[in-house]
Design a protein around this motif. Structure first.
Motif, PDB file in Angstrom:
ATOM      1  N   PHE A 212      -6.040  -6.698  -2.926  1.00 48.90           N
ATOM      2  CA  PHE A 212      -4.843  -7.275  -2.313  1.00 48.90           C
ATOM      3  C   PHE A 212      -5.169  -8.602  -1.626  1.00 48.90           C
ATOM      4  O   PHE A 212      -4.406  -9.558  -1.728  1.00 48.90           O
ATOM      5  CB  PHE A 212      -4.198  -6.309  -1.321  1.00 48.90           C
TER       6      PHE A 212
ATOM      7  N   ARG B  55       0.829  -1.210   0.000  1.00 45.74           N
ATOM      8  CA  ARG B  55       0.000   0.000   0.000  1.00 45.74           C
ATOM      9  C   ARG B  55       0.863   1.260   0.000  1.00 45.74           C
ATOM     10  O   ARG B  55       0.533   2.252  -0.654  1.00 45.74           O
ATOM     11  CB  ARG B  55      -0.918   0.005   1.216  1.00 45.74           C
TER      12      ARG B  55
ATOM     13  N   ASP C  63       1.948   1.840  -3.694  1.00 46.21           N
ATOM     14  CA  ASP C  63       0.980   1.801  -4.790  1.00 46.21           C
ATOM     15  C   ASP C  63      -0.201   2.725  -4.486  1.00 46.21           C
ATOM     16  O   ASP C  63      -0.982   2.454  -3.566  1.00 46.21           O
ATOM     17  CB  ASP C  63       0.487   0.358  -4.982  1.00 46.21           C
TER      18      ASP C  63
ATOM     19  N   TRP D 227      -3.741   1.116  -4.581  1.00 45.80           N
ATOM     20  CA  TRP D 227      -3.908  -0.055  -3.724  1.00 45.80           C
ATOM     21  C   TRP D 227      -5.351  -0.169  -3.258  1.00 45.80           C
ATOM     22  O   TRP D 227      -5.992   0.824  -2.901  1.00 45.80           O
ATOM     23  CB  TRP D 227      -2.982   0.049  -2.516  1.00 45.80           C
TER      24      TRP D 227
END
Length: 184
Positions: free
Chosen positions: A160, A149, A152, A155
């Motif tokens: 995920f 996270r 990105d 995210w």
């Protein structure tokens, strides 16, 4: 999330390992050896001990070198965030050898170097197996989700969680044994 796991024994609580949680529910419990490996990964552990199996000679089955970890440091590097995250884990462990079987020759530089290589390889395999267990149970006590996270902007927790079992991990361990004990 994780926390100590206590179980009742003779009417009193007894430490039984580490409880792992997923969405505030108990997802798994790991024993002391795996708890120590988790500690190496997340806390840069200081105290703890571990048994390293000895490979040679073949007739000496069930031989172990007992090490006491005096310092460890783990560094994580997110190598890739998309399409599937990949994380490199490098752990450096400094330890004292406490119980050394007679057939293991740690007094020689070659013997010490071989034991450090074998020990590092063993710890790598154990950490990899533990990470695989975490992925199968879909628990993230190490915090890979937070690492990804932070790298990105797009995210998404749900995405995920779907990708988590396939997150790539590369584990490297360097073991330095400083002092050796006498054989049994």
């Amino acid at each position: 999330m994780y926390m100590p796991y206590f179980r009742p024994k003779n009417g009193a609580p007894e430490l039984g390992g580490t409880a792992l949680f997923r969405e505030d529910r108990l997802a798994a419990v790991i024993g002391f050896k795996d708890s120590f490996l988790l500690k190496l990964l997340v806390e840069n552990g200081r105290n703890g001990s571990m048994l390293i199996p000895v490979k040679e000679p073949r007739e000496a089955r069930d031989s172990y070198v007992a090490i006491q970890v005096i310092r460890s440091e783990t560094k994580f590097k997110v190598k890739r965030v998309r399409p599937v995250p990949e994380i490199s884990i490098r752990t450096e462990v400094e330890a004292l050898a406490r119980k050394v079987p007679e057939q293991v020759k740690l007094a020689t530089p070659e013997g010490l170097s071989e034991m450090e290589r074998e020990g590092a390889s063993y710890i790598e395999r154990e950490i990899e197996a533990l990470l695989k267990y975490f992925k199968e149970r879909r628990v993230d006590p190490v915090g890979f989700g937070d690492m990804v996270r932070s790298r990105d902007r797009r995210w998404n927790e749900r995405v995920f969680q779907e990708l988590y079992p396939s997150v790539g991990t590369e584990v490297t361990v360097k073991l330095n044994i400083f002092q050796t004990g006498v054989g049994e």
